[in-house]
Every structure is written in structure tokens, then in C-alpha cells.
Write an enzyme that holds these catalytic residues in place. Structure first.
Site, short mmCIF file in Angstrom:
data_model
loop_
_atom_site.label_atom_id
_atom_site.label_comp_id
_atom_site.label_asym_id
_atom_site.label_seq_id
_atom_site.Cartn_x
_atom_site.Cartn_y
_atom_site.Cartn_z
N LYS A 27 -27.88 18.59 -24.55
CA LYS A 27 -27.82 18.93 -23.11
C LYS A 27 -26.70 18.16 -22.42
O LYS A 27 -26.33 17.06 -22.84
CB LYS A 27 -29.15 18.69 -22.41
CG LYS A 27 -29.59 17.20 -22.27
CD LYS A 27 -29.03 16.46 -21.07
CE LYS A 27 -29.33 14.98 -21.11
NZ LYS A 27 -28.38 14.11 -20.47
N GLY A 116 -25.49 10.35 -24.46
CA GLY A 116 -25.66 11.00 -23.16
C GLY A 116 -25.87 12.50 -23.31
O GLY A 116 -25.80 13.26 -22.34
N ALA A 118 -28.67 13.65 -25.03
CA ALA A 118 -30.11 13.75 -25.30
C ALA A 118 -30.44 14.08 -26.75
O ALA A 118 -31.39 14.80 -27.04
CB ALA A 118 -30.78 14.76 -24.36
N ALA A 122 -33.80 15.76 -28.10
CA ALA A 122 -33.71 17.07 -28.74
C ALA A 122 -34.53 17.07 -30.03
O ALA A 122 -35.26 18.03 -30.32
CB ALA A 122 -32.25 17.41 -29.04
N ASP A 154 -36.18 13.75 -20.85
CA ASP A 154 -35.36 14.93 -21.15
C ASP A 154 -36.03 15.89 -22.13
O ASP A 154 -35.52 16.98 -22.37
CB ASP A 154 -34.04 14.50 -21.82
CG ASP A 154 -33.14 13.70 -20.90
OD1 ASP A 154 -33.27 13.82 -19.67
OD2 ASP A 154 -32.28 12.96 -21.43
O1 C5P Z 1 -37.53 8.88 -20.34
P1 C5P Z 1 -36.73 8.11 -21.31
O2 C5P Z 1 -37.57 7.34 -22.29
O3 C5P Z 1 -35.69 8.94 -22.03
O4 C5P Z 1 -35.92 7.05 -20.47
C1 C5P Z 1 -35.24 5.96 -21.06
C2 C5P Z 1 -34.95 4.92 -20.00
O5 C5P Z 1 -33.99 5.41 -19.06
C3 C5P Z 1 -36.14 4.52 -19.16
O6 C5P Z 1 -36.88 3.51 -19.77
C4 C5P Z 1 -35.47 4.03 -17.88
O7 C5P Z 1 -34.95 2.73 -18.05
C5 C5P Z 1 -34.27 4.97 -17.75
N1 C5P Z 1 -34.59 6.13 -16.89
C6 C5P Z 1 -34.67 5.93 -15.52
N2 C5P Z 1 -34.98 7.00 -14.71
C7 C5P Z 1 -35.16 8.23 -15.24
C8 C5P Z 1 -35.06 8.45 -16.62
C9 C5P Z 1 -34.77 7.37 -17.43
O8 C5P Z 1 -34.50 4.81 -15.02
N3 C5P Z 1 -35.44 9.25 -14.42
#
Ligand code: C5P
Length: 316
Positions: A27, A116, A118, A122, A154
Site C-alpha cells: 500500500k 513504508g 505495509a 500485507a 494497516d
Molecule cells: O498499528 P501498528 O502496529 O502497525 O503500529 C506500529 C506503531 O506505529 C505503533 O506502535 C505506534 O507507535 C505507531 N502508530 C501511531 N499511530 C497510528 C499507527 C501507528 O502512532 N495511527
């Protein structure tokens, strides 16, 4: 009653007997508006996701335990244990559906790690779709997206694909109605990755010190541009609040962005938390030419062409 014939050895009660192959795209965020830091450690997002034609492929076979093997882009660096998002996805689905998490999974990676794009998310989406077919659990896409939300912000988008609005921490997905147009991209992959949490922390720091650009406003202009067929109009509306943070962490990305635009791209932005840069081009031929120029200029490890939108994680 005679049992209905099903293709590919699939039996509705027992799932698939043969291997299930799932393809899942990368993505980019056409608009990544980052709001304030929430109490749960996430940032409130207003984003437009867009699935592009760079794919990972996950094959699931019957097995007596849960096992994962991998090949391709950066897989030597990934753990194969319970911290791996693919393994966590299989456990999450099995727990939800009340089945044993038994499968032999093989992942072929083409999406770069920590890029960056994802890639890890994915693979989790692919694992949910593949195991659902293998085990015959028959969940709807919305149910799979519900499980996906617990695995990463994501992951739900990659169950659906296409172009979609993401709100909340990015996990709440609504499709975007756009004309059936294919947009042509050049994807400039950098050496090494960037940490997503570190990029969000850097953005908070830049904002606290008054050094960040103004936050992106609404997605209206982008949504309007997606309803037209003109990439020049779309180019004017792309934006990413995390770009300042990625550039602060990896200043050389400014040269990559400049080189893409000098080579004739309509615009370039950092994808998600970077370091991948994506460039919008006028057509497929232009994308090929710009990718070759970027590779020759030595401003990225590799430049690939891609088009979007494409479907999310799918069997076949
Ligand atoms: O959701 P995911 O595990 O992919 O997010 C990884 C990290 O990215 C989170 O722990 C957070 O530090 C940051 N993040 C964030 N705000 C979001 C998505 C991700 O701060 N909306």
C-alpha cells in the site's frame, strides 16, 4: 443429496485439501493526515490508502503444527516464531473460529521490509485469507478485517485493497468511490528500513519544536481528483504528514524526491513512514523511463514500476 463440485479441491466443510495461494499487494498513502497522539500511544489518522501492484505471496498447506518458511526480500532478518505477524494472524483466526492453528505456510516476499509499504501488515492479511480458505472457516471480509485490526493498523485495508479512507488509528476502513482508472507509479526502494514508531515520535518532536510543516487538511481535494482521470490533477493533492519526519531521519530522501521530479515524475512523496518514495507519472511508458533513470542515478537501491488500485489479499 449429492455434494456440489468445488474447484481446486475445496470442500466447504473441511476447507481446501490442496495448497491455497494468496497474493497480497503493498500500500501507499495518497493522503496521510496525522492528528494528535492518543492516550493509547497511537495517532488519530485521516488517510487515503491505495493498493499497488507489488505483491507478496503466501501459500498455505495442511500440516500437523503451525510452521512458517520464507524466501525473498529481506526475509533473513525476520523471526519465524510467535512474534511474526503471519504466525500471530494464524493464531488469531484459529482462536476466533475455534479451530486448531495447523498449517504449513510459505511466504515469498517482494515488498521491502520496514519500507513504508505495509509489507508486514500485507503478510498478516494474506495469512488470514489463506488460513480461512485452508480451514474452511468461511469468514466474511468484514469479519476478517475485524480480526486484522488487532494485528496492526494497516492490516484491515489490505484485506479489502483498492482505494479506501482509513480513520481511527487507520484500522476503520470505508471504500472510496473513484472512476475505474489505473494510476502509474514509480516506487523507489531505499537501502535499509525506517521504524514506524520512530517516525511518529520524530513527527511529535518536530511539531513540539514548531519545525513541522502545517498538518494536512481534509481529503476533499484528493477525493475530487480521484473522480477525474487526470494524473496532473491528482499529483497536486498528494500529501504525507510523516514526510518531514522521514526526511529528518533520512536526509538523503530529499535527493531521491528531487531526482524523480527532475526525471519527469508529476510529483513524489514519501510512502507512509518511509523510506520508500513513490512518484506519480503520466502513463506506464513514462513510469518505465523514470524508473530506469532513478536506478541509473543511484538515488535508491531499486526503482520498480507499479499501478493501482489493485485488489487486496485474494486466493488465486
Ligand atoms: O498499528 P501498528 O502496529 O502497525 O503500529 C506500529 C506503531 O506505529 C505503533 O506502535 C505506534 O507507535 C505507531 N502508530 C501511531 N499511530 C497510528 C499507527 C501507528 O502512532 N495511527
Amino acid at each position: 443429496m449429492t455434494e456440489a463440485w468445488r474447484p481446486d479441491g475445496e470442500d466447504e466443510r473441511r476447507g481446501a485439501t490442496g495448497p491455497v495461494k494468496v497474493r497480497v499487494p503493498a500500500k501507499v498513502n495518497l493522503h496521510l493526515g496525522v492528528g494528535p497522539l492518543r492516550r493509547d500511544g497511537y495517532h488519530e489518522l485521516n488517510t487515503i490508502y491505495h493498493a499497488i501492484s507489488i505483491y507478496d505471496e503466501l501459500t498455505a498447506r495442511r500440516g500437523d503444527t503451525l510452521a512458517l518458511t520464507m524466501e525473498g526480500e529481506g526475509t533473513g532478518e525476520l523471526a519465524l516464531d510467535d512474534t511474526n505477524l503471519v504466525i500471530r494472524a494464524a493464531h488469531a483466526l484459529a482462536g476466533y473460529a475455534g479451530v486448531l492453528p495447523h498449517a504449513r505456510l510459505h511466504l515469498r516476499k517482494q515488498i521491502p521490509l520496514a519500507g513504508g509499504l505495509a509489507g508486514g501488515s500485507a503478510d498478516a492479511a494474506a495469512a488470514l485469507v489463506a488460513c480461512d480458505a485452508l480451514w474452511g472457516t468461511g469468514l466474511s471480509r468484514d469479519e476478517l478485517a475485524g480480526i486484522a485490526a488487532d494485528l496492526g493498523s494497516d492490516v484491515p485495508f489490505l484485506i479489502y485493497g483498492g482505494t479506501a479512507l482509513g480513520t481511527g488509528r487507520g484500522e476503520a476502513i470505508s471504500p472510496v468511490l473513484a472512476r475505474p482508472t489505473s494510476w502509474h507509479w514509480v516506487v523507489a526502494i531505499a537501502d535499509g528500513g525506517l521504524s514506524t514508531p520512530a517516525a511518529y515520535r520524530e513527527l511529535d518532536r518536530l511539531r513540539d519544536s514548531g519545525a513541522a510543516s502545517d498538518p494536512l487538511g481534509s481529503t476533499d481535494a484528493l477525493l475530487g481528483a480521484l473522480r477525474q482521470r487526470d494524473p496532473r490533477v491528482l499529483a497536486r493533492t498528494l500529501g504525507n504528514d510523516l514526510q518531514d519526519a522521514a526526511l529528518a531521519m533520512r536526509p538523503a530522501l530529499a535527493d531521491t524526491l528531487k531526482a524523480g521530479e527532475a526525471a519527469g515524475a508529476l510529483t513524489g512523496i514519501v510512502s507512509g513512514s518511509g523510506p520508500t518514495c513513490v512518484f506519480l507519472t503520466t502513463d506506464a511508458a513514462d513510469a518505465e523511463r523514470i524508473a530506469a533513470e532513478l536506478t541509473a542515478a543511484g538515488v535508491c537501491r531499486e526503482a520498480r514500476v507499479a499501478h493501482g488500485p489493485v485488489a487486496g489479499a485474494r486466493v488465486g
